[in-house]
Design an enzyme around this catalytic site. Structure first.
Site, mmCIF file in Angstrom:
data_model
loop_
_atom_site.group_PDB
_atom_site.id
_atom_site.type_symbol
_atom_site.label_atom_id
_atom_site.label_comp_id
_atom_site.label_asym_id
_atom_site.label_seq_id
_atom_site.Cartn_x
_atom_site.Cartn_y
_atom_site.Cartn_z
ATOM 1 N N GLY A 1 0.820 -1.153 0.139
ATOM 2 C CA GLY A 1 0.055 0.175 0.094
ATOM 3 C C GLY A 1 0.710 1.453 0.114
ATOM 4 O O GLY A 1 0.683 1.996 0.741
ATOM 5 N N GLY B 1 -0.425 5.019 -0.909
ATOM 6 C CA GLY B 1 -1.256 5.830 0.047
ATOM 7 C C GLY B 1 -0.729 6.897 0.878
ATOM 8 O O GLY B 1 0.254 7.343 0.631
ATOM 9 N N GLN B 2 -1.628 7.529 1.824
ATOM 10 C CA GLN B 2 -1.318 8.701 2.459
ATOM 11 C C GLN B 2 0.001 8.535 3.352
ATOM 12 O O GLN B 2 0.933 9.440 3.225
ATOM 13 C CB GLN B 2 -2.554 9.348 3.060
ATOM 14 N N LEU B 3 0.262 7.269 4.122
ATOM 15 C CA LEU B 3 0.983 7.165 4.842
ATOM 16 C C LEU B 3 2.293 6.683 4.137
ATOM 17 O O LEU B 3 3.481 6.956 4.287
ATOM 18 C CB LEU B 3 0.625 6.060 5.919
ATOM 19 N N ARG C 1 -2.370 -1.907 -7.695
ATOM 20 C CA ARG C 1 -2.498 -1.493 -8.928
ATOM 21 C C ARG C 1 -0.963 -0.331 -9.145
ATOM 22 O O ARG C 1 -0.815 0.370 -8.311
ATOM 23 C CB ARG C 1 -3.704 -0.628 -9.268
ATOM 24 N N TYR D 1 -14.238 -1.614 9.478
ATOM 25 C CA TYR D 1 -12.765 -1.417 9.597
ATOM 26 C C TYR D 1 -12.451 -1.579 10.889
ATOM 27 O O TYR D 1 -11.327 -2.015 10.992
ATOM 28 C CB TYR D 1 -12.796 0.146 9.128
ATOM 29 N N LYS E 1 -9.548 -4.163 12.503
ATOM 30 C CA LYS E 1 -8.362 -3.618 13.116
ATOM 31 C C LYS E 1 -8.213 -4.346 14.661
ATOM 32 O O LYS E 1 -7.081 -4.649 15.041
ATOM 33 C CB LYS E 1 -8.424 -2.107 13.515
ATOM 34 N N ILE F 1 -4.394 11.294 10.192
ATOM 35 C CA ILE F 1 -3.090 11.783 9.848
ATOM 36 C C ILE F 1 -3.348 12.629 8.812
ATOM 37 O O ILE F 1 -4.037 12.880 8.006
ATOM 38 C CB ILE F 1 -2.266 10.434 9.276
HETATM 39 C C1 AKB Z 1 -10.117 6.673 9.269
HETATM 40 O O1 AKB Z 1 -10.605 7.704 9.151
HETATM 41 O O2 AKB Z 1 -10.508 5.756 8.804
HETATM 42 C C2 AKB Z 1 -8.495 6.652 9.297
HETATM 43 C C3 AKB Z 1 -8.356 6.015 10.775
HETATM 44 C C4 AKB Z 1 -8.671 6.864 12.053
HETATM 45 O O3 AKB Z 1 -8.059 4.879 11.077
HETATM 46 N N1 AKB Z 1 -7.822 7.812 9.267
#
Ligand code: AKB
Length: 324
Positions: free
Chosen positions: A8, A11-13, A36, A139, A143, A168
């Site tokens: 990844g 991505g942003q990070l 991709r 999500y 996690k 972030i």
């Molecule tokens: C999100 O907003 O989904 C992420 C996070 C806090 O994990 N930036």
């Protein structure tokens, strides 16, 4: 000798982490990957990799003789609600593949967890390291499971290290489908049009961190002595917490004509389920975590560094795949 794979990576990070890793470990020792081909062509070595394909992953590890993986591929909170199957597949099966391969090849792994592991019954202020975890998003559920997997594999000799990252804030790559994306979008809008419509209410207060602090935290935890890493699920980590109204007021100190209005959508409920202020004392005690950027410093640097000239209307922004 570190030979590093970043999943990844566009991505942003990943975009900023790759630059930092190359500075530390050498250009050719950092292999970028993603589902991709990215629009940027910054990379010396970039591999298209679907982390849900363990055979492909293993071949890559063997080919480049990888010893460390920064596993940033994942589907974020808002996108995860829209694409639940992909969220589950990438976030759960992808991580399990990484950890299985790490076990087989004795690799070190970084896994970004999130404040999304917390939920409506978690204490909102000074959220402790060990507390209620009842996430309201898929999500967040992935996690929580991811953290448990990290703990499980750590007990089986995998050197896996993880942080519960807050929102972030960064300027070089756009965030890809999170609930905290407003805290980045607002800067682009302020500089481009002088106005922003925020998808969460003004009083919404969330933990946030500037990208430089986030990158330093990741490098620090990965370089710390193994004995110092006492938590192998994931560390609470924090920098600043502010409401949208406070962010707007800080931007207005630099751009007095900037205005923000509000049109809360489904992301409001997600934001409301997350803590406001995190207690990260364990990270500070165990491996010396310290943040540097407060809200004023973040706003000053973002307004100086966001490059609106490169943003043409209609340019496609990175979608899922992009990853944390
Ligand atoms: C999100 O907003 O989904 C992420 C996070 C806090 O994990 N930036």
């Amino acid at each position: 000798m570190n030979k590093i794979l970043v999943t990844g990576s566009s991505g942003q990070l990943g975009s900023d982490l790759v630059v930092a890793l190359r500075q530390h470990y050498g250009m050719s020792n950092v292999i970028e990957s993603g589902w991709r081909i990215p629009s940027h062509n910054r990379s010396l070595i970039y591999e298209v990799l679907d982390v849900t394909d363990r055979t492909q992953l293993q071949k890559l590890i063997e080919h480049y003789q990888i010893d460390t993986i920064y596993h940033l591929a994942g589907v974020l909170s808002a996108k995860g609600e829209q694409h639940p199957d992909r969220c589950w597949d990438v976030n759960i099966n992808g991580l399990r593949n990484i950890l299985e391969v790490a076990k087989a090849f004795k690799l070190q792994v970084f896994f970004p967890s999130s404040i999304a592991v917390f939920g409506p019954h978690t204490p909102k202020l000074n959220t402790p390291q060990i507390t209620v975890e009842d996430p309201a998003t898929l999500y967040g559920i992935t996690k929580v499971a991811g953290e448990l997997l990290c703990h499980y594999y750590a007990q089986r000799q995998v050197d896996v290290r993880s942080l519960r990252l807050p929102g972030i804030i960064s300027y070089s790559a756009p965030p890809g489908g999170g609930t905290t994306d407003f805290a980045v979008e607002i800067f682009h809008a302020a500089l481009q049009t002088g106005t922003y419509t925020c998808f969460v209410r003004p009083e919404t207060r969330l933990p946030m961190m500037y990208i430089s602090d986030a990158i330093r935290a990741i490098l620090d935890i990965m370089q710390a002595d193994a004995a110092a890493i006492k938590i192998r699920s994931s560390y609470n980590i924090a920098a600043v917490s502010f409401s949208v109204a406070e962010l707007v007021a800080e931007i207005q100190k630099h751009l007095p004509h900037f205005t923000c209005d509000y049109a809360p959508d489904f992301r409001q409920a997600i934001a409301d389920s997350w803590p406001s202020v995190i207690d990260d004392s364990k990270a500070r005690a165990d491996w010396g975590w310290q943040h540097q950027y407060n809200l004023a410093a973040i706003v000053e640097e973002m307004l100086a560094k966001v490059d609106v000239r490169s943003e043409e209307p209609g340019v496609e922004r990175q979608e899922i795949g992009a990853l944390r």
